[in-house]
Design an enzyme around this catalytic site. Structure first.
Site, mmCIF file in Angstrom:
data_model
loop_
_atom_site.group_PDB
_atom_site.id
_atom_site.type_symbol
_atom_site.label_atom_id
_atom_site.label_comp_id
_atom_site.label_asym_id
_atom_site.label_seq_id
_atom_site.Cartn_x
_atom_site.Cartn_y
_atom_site.Cartn_z
ATOM 1 N N LYS A 230 0.836 -1.053 0.005
ATOM 2 C CA LYS A 230 0.119 -0.047 0.092
ATOM 3 C C LYS A 230 0.950 1.183 0.007
ATOM 4 O O LYS A 230 1.627 1.506 0.878
ATOM 5 C CB LYS A 230 -1.044 0.049 1.362
ATOM 6 C CG LYS A 230 -1.748 1.315 1.538
ATOM 7 C CD LYS A 230 -2.277 1.236 2.912
ATOM 8 C CE LYS A 230 -3.070 2.628 3.011
ATOM 9 N NZ LYS A 230 -3.633 2.807 4.227
ATOM 10 N N ASP A 235 -2.230 10.625 3.460
ATOM 11 C CA ASP A 235 -3.588 10.290 3.727
ATOM 12 C C ASP A 235 -4.394 11.306 4.578
ATOM 13 O O ASP A 235 -4.314 11.453 5.713
ATOM 14 C CB ASP A 235 -3.999 9.178 4.401
ATOM 15 C CG ASP A 235 -5.387 8.710 4.254
ATOM 16 O OD1 ASP A 235 -6.296 9.291 3.443
ATOM 17 O OD2 ASP A 235 -5.679 7.747 5.126
ATOM 18 N N LYS A 242 -9.649 13.630 8.093
ATOM 19 C CA LYS A 242 -9.309 13.254 9.168
ATOM 20 C C LYS A 242 -8.955 14.648 10.139
ATOM 21 O O LYS A 242 -8.776 15.706 9.537
ATOM 22 C CB LYS A 242 -7.993 12.617 9.302
ATOM 23 C CG LYS A 242 -7.780 11.239 8.558
ATOM 24 C CD LYS A 242 -6.337 10.954 8.532
ATOM 25 C CE LYS A 242 -6.221 9.518 7.899
ATOM 26 N NZ LYS A 242 -6.584 8.255 8.489
ATOM 27 N N ASP A 253 1.565 6.272 6.058
ATOM 28 C CA ASP A 253 0.670 5.261 5.293
ATOM 29 C C ASP A 253 1.071 4.880 4.097
ATOM 30 O O ASP A 253 0.337 4.051 3.387
ATOM 31 C CB ASP A 253 -0.657 6.351 4.904
ATOM 32 C CG ASP A 253 -1.914 5.440 5.132
ATOM 33 O OD1 ASP A 253 -2.035 4.318 5.628
ATOM 34 O OD2 ASP A 253 -2.824 5.921 4.370
ATOM 35 N N ASP A 312 -12.169 7.567 3.924
ATOM 36 C CA ASP A 312 -10.731 7.238 4.841
ATOM 37 C C ASP A 312 -10.331 6.045 4.831
ATOM 38 O O ASP A 312 -9.503 5.543 5.188
ATOM 39 C CB ASP A 312 -10.939 7.930 6.081
ATOM 40 C CG ASP A 312 -9.520 8.106 6.798
ATOM 41 O OD1 ASP A 312 -8.744 8.129 6.152
ATOM 42 O OD2 ASP A 312 -9.415 8.397 7.955
ATOM 43 N N ARG A 316 -7.745 -0.147 1.131
ATOM 44 C CA ARG A 316 -8.200 -1.251 0.704
ATOM 45 C C ARG A 316 -8.702 -1.217 -0.793
ATOM 46 O O ARG A 316 -8.746 -2.093 -1.402
ATOM 47 C CB ARG A 316 -9.449 -1.608 1.494
ATOM 48 C CG ARG A 316 -10.565 -0.888 1.560
ATOM 49 C CD ARG A 316 -11.596 -1.342 2.673
ATOM 50 N NE ARG A 316 -10.930 -0.972 3.978
ATOM 51 C CZ ARG A 316 -11.318 -0.874 5.075
ATOM 52 N NH1 ARG A 316 -12.464 -1.499 5.425
ATOM 53 N NH2 ARG A 316 -10.737 -0.383 6.147
#
Length: 465
Positions: A230, A235, A242, A253, A312, A316
């Site tokens: 990933k 992010d 966030k 991240d 957020d 995935r």
């Protein structure tokens, strides 16, 4: 400082370090010169884990070092405890004079990993601690591991203004050049043309275009081992933004990509007889008029439609497209590394990444080897009945669960949908960060899972050439 600069020649004058367990202390104490023994007794030295005492010679310089380590049968034993030494000792060259049986390689590795410093933005410190390799320890193998971990740590620690999706690509291209691997990238709107729509959707709001980086190395007819990492360079959370406190560490991240890159370097440097493929979807989850939205429905590479319950939960999405691509060639082993869920940290803390796989043999070996090399993993279940938490009324699946329970498991179940043909598949939900300095693990970016996987691959496919 390079790894080789941290290792001194065997004939280099060096200071003895005695790694002392409680039952071995009487023998070590009796072997010391009378003056050193008296000094240790005067200072009340006891071989408690982490206790350190420098013993002076007649001139007042350090003659030897006593360092307490855990008893072999302690349930809290930390074999990386010698990694604390570089932070305790003055600059100089050292050697292990007393070691518990079978601990030489791990103690030396911990010491070397404990010397790490991230100095890209500050004045590099001169000097440092060096170590003479114990007899029988393979210096080339240790250097291979430490250099790869150092690369991964540096990537995680570098902020997004200097390591965006393009910077991740540059790091992988440099690796490809070094080892003669092929590297190709699919960038920006080309992702749509190559049927990678979710990678495009997540990264399209950034000023730096999203991309899929694809490295291949090794003989075409060798067993196929594919790593997916990933690579979210930063992010914000997207439109489900966030709070500022949750954004402070989001340069990490891309820690999954860093771990996969580090493992790829170990594999290629060791010339393991595999056909390696490294896939890194590299994006920035930014906010602009082009951001994907809560409620959007994305069609994935595999054709599965995904309702966006939360922007957020972007990692995935990009992994799903990359995993679907990897799965199409039915690799013998498919592994993904991802800083995926806070739920994993709640369940197991920062030091113990959860491992998800349906392959019992693979899980057992990775857990065993993770403990053996002190890169631990802990298996969590792919609990099928939780799959219903991802149901959507308007698409085939939602990218987040309907409740607050089992977040790490439901994320793993989401990814599992995109893998069918791989002979074995495992997902590692890593933290990629040390909240505070621990032995062999300085505060900051950390490569988790890569050393355990490397040990597994060596055992499965052959030792380094």
């Amino acid at each position: 400082m390079t790894v080789h600069a941290l290792v001194a020649a065997i004939d280099t004058p060096s200071i003895a370090i005695h790694l002392v367990q409680p039952d071995g202390w009487p023998g070590v104490r009796d072997s010391l010169p009378a003056s050193a023994r008296a000094f240790a007794e005067a200072h009340g030295f006891e071989p408690k884990p982490g206790r350190c005492l420098a013993l002076p010679d007649a001139k007042g310089t350090i003659a030897a070092v006593l360092f307490g380590i855990d008893p072999a049968d302690s349930p809290r034993a930390n074999p990386f405890l010698p990694g604390k030494l570089p932070g305790l000792l003055p600059d100089g060259t050292y050697h292990f004079a007393t070691l518990p049986p079978g601990s030489a390689e791990t103690a030396t590795l911990a010491f070397l990993l404990g010397t790490y410093r991230f100095e890209r933005y500050c004045e590099p410190k001169e000097g440092g601690c060096r170590i003479v390799l114990p007899d029988g320890v393979d210096g080339d193998e240790l250097a291979r591991i430490v250099e790869a971990v150092t690369l991964g740590r540096d990537l995680i620690n570098t902020p997004a203004n200097d390591l965006g999706p393009d910077g991740i690509e540059e790091a992988i291209r440099a690796l490809g050049t070094r080892f003669g691997a092929g590297v190709r990238t699919i960038v920006g709107d080309e992702l749509l043309a190559h049927n990678l729509p979710m990678i495009h959707a997540v990264g399209r709001a950034s000023a730096v275009p999203p991309r899929l980086i694809d490295l291949t190395w090794g003989a075409a007819d060798a067993p196929k081992v594919t790593l997916v990492g990933k690579g979210v360079a930063f992010d914000t959370g997207g439109l489900d933004i966030k709070p500022s406190s949750a954004m402070l560490l989001m340069k990490k991240d891309m820690g999954g990509a860093a771990a996969a890159i580090a493992l790829a370097q170990m594999i290629m440097d060791a010339r393991l007889p595999v056909r390696l493929r490294l896939l890194v979807p590299a994006v920035e989850n930014a906010v602009s008029g082009a951001s994907f939205r809560p409620g959007d429905i994305l069609r994935s590479r595999k054709g599965i439609t995904v309702e966006i319950g939360n922007t957020d939960a972007e990692g995935r999405l990009i992994l799903a497209d990359a995993l679907a691509l990897a799965d199409e060639e039915a690799p013998e082993l498919l592994i993904d590394f991802a800083t995926l869920t806070g739920a994993a940290r709640v369940a197991l803390g920062p030091d113990l990444p959860p491992l998800f796989t349906r392959d019992d043999s693979l899980a057992s070996e990775l857990q065993r080897l993770g403990l053996a090399v002190w890169d631990p993993l802990w298996r969590l279940p792919l609990w099928g009945t939780y799959d219903s938490m991802l149901e959507s009324k308007v698409a085939q699946v939602n990218n987040v669960s309907s409740g607050g329970f089992a977040g790490a498991i439901t994320a793993a179940l989401f990814l599992q949908r995109f893998v069918e043909k791989a002979a074995a598949y495992a997902h590692l939900d890593i933290y990629a960060w040390n909240p505070s300095t621990k032995p062999g693990r300085p505060e900051g970016g950390e490569v988790q899972g890569a050393r355990a996987l490397y040990a597994y691959l060596k055992g499965r496919y052959g030792s380094p050439a």
